[in-house]
Design a protein around this motif. Structure first.
Motif, PDB file in Angstrom:
ATOM      1  N   VAL A  81       1.305  -1.591   0.093  1.00  0.00           N
ATOM      2  CA  VAL A  81       0.025   0.158   0.263  1.00  0.00           C
ATOM      3  C   VAL A  81       1.119   1.237   0.107  1.00  0.00           C
ATOM      4  O   VAL A  81       1.457   1.317   0.899  1.00  0.00           O
ATOM      5  N   THR A  82       0.172   2.126  -0.596  1.00  0.00           N
ATOM      6  CA  THR A  82       1.549   2.931  -0.976  1.00  0.00           C
ATOM      7  C   THR A  82       0.627   4.701  -0.491  1.00  0.00           C
ATOM      8  O   THR A  82      -0.708   4.550  -0.754  1.00  0.00           O
ATOM      9  N   THR A  83       0.878   5.855   0.724  1.00  0.00           N
ATOM     10  CA  THR A  83       0.085   6.409   1.252  1.00  0.00           C
ATOM     11  C   THR A  83       1.226   8.035   1.019  1.00  0.00           C
ATOM     12  O   THR A  83       1.802   7.491   1.883  1.00  0.00           O
ATOM     13  N   ALA A  84       0.571   8.676   0.479  1.00  0.00           N
ATOM     14  CA  ALA A  84       0.870  10.107   0.097  1.00  0.00           C
ATOM     15  C   ALA A  84       0.910  11.123   1.169  1.00  0.00           C
ATOM     16  O   ALA A  84      -0.188  11.037   2.195  1.00  0.00           O
ATOM     17  N   LEU A  85       2.017  11.281   2.095  1.00  0.00           N
ATOM     18  CA  LEU A  85       1.651  12.258   3.597  1.00  0.00           C
ATOM     19  C   LEU A  85       2.147  13.192   3.360  1.00  0.00           C
ATOM     20  O   LEU A  85       1.620  14.203   4.028  1.00  0.00           O
ATOM     21  N   ALA A  86       2.322  13.889   2.681  1.00  0.00           N
ATOM     22  CA  ALA A  86       2.953  15.301   2.521  1.00  0.00           C
ATOM     23  C   ALA A  86       3.385  15.712   1.395  1.00  0.00           C
ATOM     24  O   ALA A  86       3.729  14.392   0.634  1.00  0.00           O
ATOM     25  N   PRO A  87       3.594  17.167   1.030  1.00  0.00           N
ATOM     26  CA  PRO A  87       4.328  17.022  -0.187  1.00  0.00           C
ATOM     27  C   PRO A  87       5.798  17.071  -0.160  1.00  0.00           C
ATOM     28  O   PRO A  87       6.613  16.709   0.763  1.00  0.00           O
ATOM     29  N   GLY A  88       5.971  15.924  -1.209  1.00  0.00           N
ATOM     30  CA  GLY A  88       7.241  15.371  -1.649  1.00  0.00           C
ATOM     31  C   GLY A  88       7.681  14.152  -0.747  1.00  0.00           C
ATOM     32  O   GLY A  88       8.308  13.247  -0.076  1.00  0.00           O
ATOM     33  N   VAL A  89       6.797  13.778   0.043  1.00  0.00           N
ATOM     34  CA  VAL A  89       6.840  12.361   0.934  1.00  0.00           C
ATOM     35  C   VAL A  89       5.781  11.076   1.178  1.00  0.00           C
ATOM     36  O   VAL A  89       4.126  11.725   0.353  1.00  0.00           O
ATOM     37  N   VAL A  90       5.495  10.063   0.765  1.00  0.00           N
ATOM     38  CA  VAL A  90       5.162   9.150   0.487  1.00  0.00           C
ATOM     39  C   VAL A  90       5.593   7.715   1.525  1.00  0.00           C
ATOM     40  O   VAL A  90       6.256   7.562   1.936  1.00  0.00           O
ATOM     41  N   LEU A  91       4.640   7.071   2.103  1.00  0.00           N
ATOM     42  CA  LEU A  91       4.770   5.921   2.818  1.00  0.00           C
ATOM     43  C   LEU A  91       4.180   4.640   2.214  1.00  0.00           C
ATOM     44  O   LEU A  91       3.465   4.497   1.403  1.00  0.00           O
ATOM     45  N   VAL A  92       4.684   3.618   2.479  1.00  0.00           N
ATOM     46  CA  VAL A  92       5.300   2.475   1.551  1.00  0.00           C
ATOM     47  C   VAL A  92       5.233   1.781   2.784  1.00  0.00           C
ATOM     48  O   VAL A  92       5.919   1.650   3.615  1.00  0.00           O
ATOM     49  N   THR A  93       4.121   0.403   2.905  1.00  0.00           N
ATOM     50  CA  THR A  93       3.620  -0.472   3.731  1.00  0.00           C
ATOM     51  C   THR A  93       3.016  -1.633   3.194  1.00  0.00           C
ATOM     52  O   THR A  93       2.318  -1.740   1.684  1.00  0.00           O
ATOM     53  N   TYR A  94       3.914  -2.746   3.284  1.00  0.00           N
ATOM     54  CA  TYR A  94       3.634  -4.108   2.967  1.00  0.00           C
ATOM     55  C   TYR A  94       4.597  -5.010   4.551  1.00  0.00           C
ATOM     56  O   TYR A  94       4.842  -5.086   5.168  1.00  0.00           O
ATOM     57  N   ASP A  95       3.476  -6.890   3.633  1.00  0.00           N
ATOM     58  CA  ASP A  95       4.901  -7.629   4.261  1.00  0.00           C
ATOM     59  C   ASP A  95       5.612  -8.093   3.158  1.00  0.00           C
ATOM     60  O   ASP A  95       5.507  -8.569   2.460  1.00  0.00           O
ATOM     61  N   SER A  96       6.742  -7.974   4.273  1.00  0.00           N
ATOM     62  CA  SER A  96       8.087  -9.099   3.438  1.00  0.00           C
ATOM     63  C   SER A  96       8.017 -10.872   3.923  1.00  0.00           C
ATOM     64  O   SER A  96       7.371 -11.061   4.809  1.00  0.00           O
ATOM     65  N   VAL A  97       7.637 -11.586   2.667  1.00  0.00           N
ATOM     66  CA  VAL A  97       8.033 -13.362   2.649  1.00  0.00           C
ATOM     67  C   VAL A  97       9.072 -13.569   2.531  1.00  0.00           C
ATOM     68  O   VAL A  97       9.855 -13.028   0.967  1.00  0.00           O
ATOM     69  N   THR A  98       9.908 -14.903   3.003  1.00  0.00           N
ATOM     70  CA  THR A  98      11.433 -15.266   2.705  1.00  0.00           C
ATOM     71  C   THR A  98      10.783 -16.154   3.455  1.00  0.00           C
ATOM     72  O   THR A  98       9.780 -16.866   3.886  1.00  0.00           O
ATOM     73  N   PRO A  99      12.097 -17.481   2.851  1.00  0.00           N
ATOM     74  CA  PRO A  99      11.839 -19.530   3.164  1.00  0.00           C
ATOM     75  C   PRO A  99      11.707 -18.734   4.598  1.00  0.00           C
ATOM     76  O   PRO A  99      11.521 -19.842   5.092  1.00  0.00           O
ATOM     77  N   THR A 100      12.337 -18.038   5.721  1.00  0.00           N
ATOM     78  CA  THR A 100      12.802 -18.311   6.450  1.00  0.00           C
ATOM     79  C   THR A 100      12.321 -17.080   7.909  1.00  0.00           C
ATOM     80  O   THR A 100      11.706 -17.884   9.333  1.00  0.00           O
TER      81      THR A 100
END
Length: 128
Positions: A81-100
């Motif tokens: 998910v991406t969210t524009a927070l302020a002029p020139g600022v973006v937040l990215v959230t997600y889950d990372s999944v690896t084999p471990t």
């Protein structure tokens, strides 16, 4: 593709570019190419890693380069998910999944000099 300036709220195009940049940092080809990775990491980058390690730009570049040299990098991103927070600022959230492990991730991207760069990253291990 039009994008906003640092004085305007990020557009959907900006958010899409930032998402692509975030995902690029998960691929071995970028992680193993110091020059490519440097372009995506802000000069004042820092990370609170899921491992508990605090990384700065140089240490994370060293880690990514070594990781890519050790063999294939297998990191998947889900629920990005991406969210524009302020002029020139973006937040990215997600889950990372690896084999471990699986971790919640968040990155704050800033636009400087016309380029999007990650300024801060946080990883928190979670149960599967």
């Amino acid at each position: 593709m039009p994008t906003s300036t640092t004085t305007e709220m990020p557009t959907q195009d900006d958010c899409d570019i930032v998402k692509d940049c975030e995902l690029a940092l998960l691929h071995g080809a970028v992680r193993g190419d110091r020059t490519s990775a440097m372009l995506l990491l802000h000069k004042d980058f820092h990370e609170f890693g899921a491992s508990g390690v605090v990384w700065d730009r140089e240490s994370i570049l060293d880690m990514m380069e070594a990781e890519a040299a050790d063999g294939p990098v297998d990191i998947k991103a889900v629920d990005v998910v991406t969210t524009a927070l302020a002029p020139g600022v973006v937040l990215v959230t997600y889950d990372s999944v690896t084999p471990t492990r699986r971790a919640h991730r968040s990155s704050v991207w800033v636009r400087e000099g016309g380029r999007w760069q990650v300024r801060h990253h946080q990883g928190t291990v979670t149960a599967d």
